[in-house]
Design a protein around this motif. Structure first.
Motif, PDB file in Angstrom:
ATOM      1  N   HIS A 149      -8.228   5.220  -0.320  1.00  0.00           N
ATOM      2  CA  HIS A 149      -8.066   4.229  -1.376  1.00  0.00           C
ATOM      3  C   HIS A 149      -9.279   3.307  -1.462  1.00  0.00           C
ATOM      4  O   HIS A 149      -9.892   2.961  -0.448  1.00  0.00           O
ATOM      5  CB  HIS A 149      -6.821   3.372  -1.118  1.00  0.00           C
ATOM      6  CG  HIS A 149      -5.534   4.103  -1.298  1.00  0.00           C
ATOM      7  ND1 HIS A 149      -4.992   4.372  -2.525  1.00  0.00           N
ATOM      8  CD2 HIS A 149      -4.677   4.640  -0.382  1.00  0.00           C
ATOM      9  CE1 HIS A 149      -3.853   5.025  -2.380  1.00  0.00           C
ATOM     10  NE2 HIS A 149      -3.639   5.205  -1.087  1.00  0.00           N
ATOM     11  N   ASN A 150      -9.591   2.907  -2.686  1.00  0.00           N
ATOM     12  CA  ASN A 150     -10.553   1.837  -2.945  1.00  0.00           C
ATOM     13  C   ASN A 150      -9.949   0.975  -4.044  1.00  0.00           C
ATOM     14  O   ASN A 150     -10.161   1.216  -5.226  1.00  0.00           O
ATOM     15  CB  ASN A 150     -11.905   2.402  -3.371  1.00  0.00           C
ATOM     16  CG  ASN A 150     -12.920   1.307  -3.648  1.00  0.00           C
ATOM     17  OD1 ASN A 150     -12.685   0.139  -3.336  1.00  0.00           O
ATOM     18  ND2 ASN A 150     -14.041   1.666  -4.262  1.00  0.00           N
ATOM     19  N   ARG A 151      -9.125   0.020  -3.623  1.00  0.00           N
ATOM     20  CA  ARG A 151      -8.320  -0.784  -4.539  1.00  0.00           C
ATOM     21  C   ARG A 151      -7.438   0.147  -5.376  1.00  0.00           C
ATOM     22  O   ARG A 151      -6.614   0.858  -4.827  1.00  0.00           O
ATOM     23  CB  ARG A 151      -9.210  -1.680  -5.393  1.00  0.00           C
ATOM     24  CG  ARG A 151      -9.972  -2.734  -4.579  1.00  0.00           C
ATOM     25  CD  ARG A 151     -10.756  -3.674  -5.488  1.00  0.00           C
ATOM     26  NE  ARG A 151     -11.390  -4.733  -4.720  1.00  0.00           N
ATOM     27  CZ  ARG A 151     -12.591  -4.618  -4.156  1.00  0.00           C
ATOM     28  NH1 ARG A 151     -13.284  -3.494  -4.294  1.00  0.00           N
ATOM     29  NH2 ARG A 151     -13.101  -5.619  -3.467  1.00  0.00           N
ATOM     30  N   GLU A 152      -7.630   0.177  -6.694  1.00  0.00           N
ATOM     31  CA  GLU A 152      -6.784   1.009  -7.551  1.00  0.00           C
ATOM     32  C   GLU A 152      -7.340   2.418  -7.721  1.00  0.00           C
ATOM     33  O   GLU A 152      -6.740   3.239  -8.423  1.00  0.00           O
ATOM     34  CB  GLU A 152      -6.637   0.346  -8.930  1.00  0.00           C
ATOM     35  CG  GLU A 152      -6.024  -1.041  -8.887  1.00  0.00           C
ATOM     36  CD  GLU A 152      -4.643  -1.035  -8.255  1.00  0.00           C
ATOM     37  OE1 GLU A 152      -3.873  -0.091  -8.534  1.00  0.00           O
ATOM     38  OE2 GLU A 152      -4.335  -1.963  -7.485  1.00  0.00           O
TER      39      GLU A 152
END
Length: 284
Positions: free
Chosen positions: A121-124
């Protein structure tokens, strides 16, 4: 073998000399500056057998190395191969915002404590990065300041692992084939997907973790990962009766592992169906 040692370990980090024969078998002595390099060497050359005088016919004492029971095969295999291209991974997740931060990935075998690609994940959004194989060890098992890392996680009820089992710390580990040992001196049995579709290990990851992985490097800050294991299916169990990696080979499973609540995601910690894999002679 010596070319591999020079290229991967480095001439200043190992030494060797011929050892003649012991119990009728040819031997060679190798010395490594740190245990992680020794582990990597053993994984790279599974056909070699570690010398263990307690296994020789002439050994008559009832004492065995601590923790080993009579007749127990304690061999473990931490080795898999990745040949999936970065473009193929981008296409698999084209419905997501996807960023490739892994640089130029070369296909090949992955060993413990080495960098390998993961999708996290990278934020959203999702991102493809490289991380070091081996999550932080439980403090209770460490005898020195050095932490070589834990490559496989089985006990998901442990408080040590619970902190990394939420969606924010779950990841997918690309894999095209993985190995299990056939026994001392017999090499590895490789497994690949039964069909042509992609597969991933169900992974967990930690970012910016500070630890001493190698004494010569001192404390370093690394992104780390490991993957879950479970009881084996019939095919893997015939070779390694204790465990197999948790393998995800469907898009719905990938999404569930990355985003579902803990109780739902952990239902994926189960063996792949018996017809989901095939045995192969060499890694792909």
């Amino acid at each position: 073998m010596y070319l591999w040692l020079d290229r991967v370990i480095g001439r200043d980090s190992y030494a060797w000399h011929s050892g003649g024969t012991t119990a009728g078998r040819e031997c060679i002595a190798l010395y490594f500056r740190n245990a992680a390099d020794a582990e990597g060497f053993c994984a790279a050359f599974p056909e070699l057998e570690l010398a263990d005088g307690t296994r020789y016919p002439g050994y008559s004492s009832p004492a065995l190395p601590f923790g080993r029971k009579t007749g127990e095969d304690e061999a473990l295999c931490n080795l898999y191969n990745v040949s999936t291209t970065q473009e193929a991974m981008r296409q698999l997740f084209r419905s997501f915002e996807f960023t490739d931060k892994a640089g130029n990935l070369e296909p090949g075998s992955i060993y413990p404590d080495r960098l390998a690609p993961i999708i996290r994940h990278n934020r959203e959004a999702l991102e493809l990065v490289r991380a070091r194989w081996g999550m932080p060890s439980p403090p209770s098992v460490l005898k020195t300041v050095r932490d070589p890392g834990v490559t496989n996680v089985r006990n998901t009820s442990s408080p040590h692992w619970r902190r990394w089992l939420g969606p924010a710390h779950r990841c997918l580990v690309p894999v095209t084939s993985f190995a299990e040992p056939l026994g001392p001196g017999k090499g590895n049995q490789w497994f690949a997907a039964a069909g042509d579709g992609p597969m991933f290990f169900a992974g967990i990851e930690a970012r910016d973790w500070q630890s001493v992985r190698k004494v010569k490097d001192g404390e370093t800050t690394d992104d780390l990962f490991a993957f879950l294991t479970t009881s084996p299916n019939a095919m893997v169990g015939a070779i390694h009766p204790k465990a197999m990696p948790v393998i995800l080979n469907e898009a719905k499973q990938w999404e569930t592992w990355l985003s579902a609540p803990f109780e739902l995601a952990l239902k994926l910690q189960r063996p792949l169906p018996d017809d989901g894999l095939r045995m192969i002679e060499n890694p792909i």
